[in-house]
Design a protein around this motif. Sequence first.
Motif, PDB file in Angstrom:
ATOM      1  N   ALA A  20       0.835  -1.207   0.000  1.00 43.07           N
ATOM      2  CA  ALA A  20       0.000   0.000   0.000  1.00 43.07           C
ATOM      3  C   ALA A  20       0.866   1.251   0.000  1.00 43.07           C
ATOM      4  O   ALA A  20       0.571   2.220  -0.710  1.00 43.07           O
ATOM      5  CB  ALA A  20      -0.933  -0.010   1.212  1.00 43.07           C
ATOM      6  N   HIS A  22      -8.210  -1.659   5.241  1.00 38.13           N
ATOM      7  CA  HIS A  22      -9.055  -0.472   5.183  1.00 38.13           C
ATOM      8  C   HIS A  22      -8.221   0.798   5.251  1.00 38.13           C
ATOM      9  O   HIS A  22      -7.131   0.812   5.831  1.00 38.13           O
ATOM     10  CB  HIS A  22     -10.075  -0.478   6.338  1.00 38.13           C
ATOM     11  N   ASP A  23      -8.761   1.816   4.644  1.00 31.99           N
ATOM     12  CA  ASP A  23      -8.131   3.138   4.666  1.00 31.99           C
ATOM     13  C   ASP A  23      -8.277   3.738   6.065  1.00 31.99           C
ATOM     14  O   ASP A  23      -9.392   3.820   6.589  1.00 31.99           O
ATOM     15  CB  ASP A  23      -8.812   4.038   3.620  1.00 31.99           C
ATOM     16  N   THR A  68     -10.886   7.177   6.035  1.00 31.74           N
ATOM     17  CA  THR A  68     -12.325   7.041   5.734  1.00 31.74           C
ATOM     18  C   THR A  68     -12.901   5.717   6.196  1.00 31.74           C
ATOM     19  O   THR A  68     -14.119   5.529   6.152  1.00 31.74           O
ATOM     20  CB  THR A  68     -12.549   7.171   4.225  1.00 31.74           C
ATOM     21  N   ASN A  81      -9.376  -0.595   1.294  1.00 31.24           N
ATOM     22  CA  ASN A  81      -8.250  -0.054   0.551  1.00 31.24           C
ATOM     23  C   ASN A  81      -8.071  -0.846  -0.736  1.00 31.24           C
ATOM     24  O   ASN A  81      -8.906  -1.686  -1.102  1.00 31.24           O
ATOM     25  CB  ASN A  81      -6.985  -0.056   1.413  1.00 31.24           C
ATOM     26  N   ARG A  82      -6.962  -0.572  -1.438  1.00 32.98           N
ATOM     27  CA  ARG A  82      -6.749  -1.195  -2.740  1.00 32.98           C
ATOM     28  C   ARG A  82      -6.692  -2.721  -2.645  1.00 32.98           C
ATOM     29  O   ARG A  82      -7.233  -3.430  -3.499  1.00 32.98           O
ATOM     30  CB  ARG A  82      -5.440  -0.659  -3.348  1.00 32.98           C
ATOM     31  N   ARG A 113     -11.286   3.558  -1.219  1.00 30.06           N
ATOM     32  CA  ARG A 113     -10.369   4.681  -1.480  1.00 30.06           C
ATOM     33  C   ARG A 113      -9.013   4.103  -1.823  1.00 30.06           C
ATOM     34  O   ARG A 113      -8.457   3.308  -1.065  1.00 30.06           O
ATOM     35  CB  ARG A 113     -10.261   5.578  -0.252  1.00 30.06           C
ATOM     36  N   GLY A 121      -6.318   6.103  -2.768  1.00 30.66           N
ATOM     37  CA  GLY A 121      -5.230   7.050  -2.560  1.00 30.66           C
ATOM     38  C   GLY A 121      -5.658   8.476  -2.853  1.00 30.66           C
ATOM     39  O   GLY A 121      -6.391   8.732  -3.798  1.00 30.66           O
TER      40      GLY A 121
END
Length: 535
Positions: free
Chosen positions: A56, A375-376, A379, A383-384, A450, A452
């Motif tokens: 990440a 997870h981001d 937010t 995540n990706r 999200r 990035g």
Amino acid sequence: MTDPETSHPASPVVLPPAPPRLRNLGLPALVGLLSLALTGWLWHHEHQAAEARMRADFDFSVRQSVSRIEARIASYEQMLRAARGLFEASDEVSREDFQRFVSALMGGPEFSGVQLMAFTPQLAAAQIPRHVATRKALGDPDYTIRPGYDNGPVAPVTYVAPPTPGNRTALGHNLYADPLRRKAMLQACDSGGIAITSRIKLLIDAPLNRPAFAIYLALYAKGQPGDTPAARQAALQGWVHMAFRLADMIASMHGEGSPGIALRIYDGPAAAPAQLMFDSDPEAVAAPPRFTAVEHIEFPQHSWTLQVRSTPGFELGHSDNPARIIAGAGTCVSLLLALFTWQLVTGRARAFAQAQAMTRELREREEHMRHMAQHDPLTQLPNRALFSDRLQAALARARRERSPAALMFVDLDHFKPVNDACGHAVGDSLLIAAAERMRECLRESDTLARIGGDEFVVLLPHIDSRDDARQVAERIRASIALPFHIGPHQIGISVSIGICIFPDHADDEVGLMKCADVAMYRAKELGRDRLIFGD
């Protein structure tokens, strides 16, 4: 002899009971082994989570590198537009006016890496003698147009800034004599915007061949229509342009780089060795890097390919302390559990309760680590890495059921000015609020992630037609268009959305992501605040 009827059967052999100390070793040993096994599993999971975090961080560094280069080229464009504004606002711009204007621009960091800024008029054959005589009379006695020209129009460099001896060698050079420069100049004229050349060699670098580029912006006669390419060609008066060496530009951004990240830049849409223009780590060892990525930067009528790779220094910057802590703490806990179980075997109920509590704590920690890895942190969206898993599962289901699915790239428009004007705390609050609005526009089966910065992706695994995707995208666009109230600030932003449909536009994860990303950038180029379907 013994009488069979009066003899007694032999008594069975009875072993003495095992000593209590040995009998009580079984349960402590089992507890210790189970705890060690759990420690090994947690250590393995944390090791994988650390790998995911490094991935990440690498992906973020890749996007950051691309964004910085795009921002620097955008700043060059703004300087050219400011120079065009100077000509449009003045009846006549002298050499001194132009040089003072460029000198003021050079005070900012955005000018770093630029070799020169110049003004070049387009002259018909009949205008050339008067032009040359005027330049000589105004202080350039050696001024001449070179190389030679026929009866066609010429484009001689007339003003240069800063007026260093090296830059002054460009005065009088007919840019139309260079096919690459002429192509970009005509593209800038026809489009009304900037045009960037392919790789060129600056005159002052001869005989060296250092990769360089020029960016052109056309100047038009005042009061002339310019709504079509033909009208712009008829109104063309010249260009403002700047030249820069790629190595100088990247060197000026060195302090902003990500440690442990090496960058190669190629001219064109492919990472061909013959098109290599820049390598930040040419002495790299032959061993393959741990992470690599290829990104494309699109300019008007041109593109660069960025190959980003990690170096050993990247891994050194990521600590594996959590895994070591888990291994050390887990081993100690296992030994203590075995010792306590052996000592308190008579109080097994209490020991069992303690073991349960510790196991639950370890599982909660593992769940927390899994959540953090997927997870981001801002937010709390996937995540990706988690989004990639869900996308693969959705595509597998769609292939089985032969049903369509949709992927959207959503980028917040004008987010950077909010950060610059209001601060990063307000920017973070805006990202959280925007994510919540987008989440309200989706079904429970859809995924919002999200990936990035101000970029989000949306997965619609169940749709009947592309109109379903369009309706969801329109809901998102309309929701984001409403004003945001962040503290004392009322903020208005919009979104650019690129949509790709499986299997119409692509049939795998990579193709869908690329298709949606390209469509999103097309939406930005067409003016933002809109949605575009992929080709």
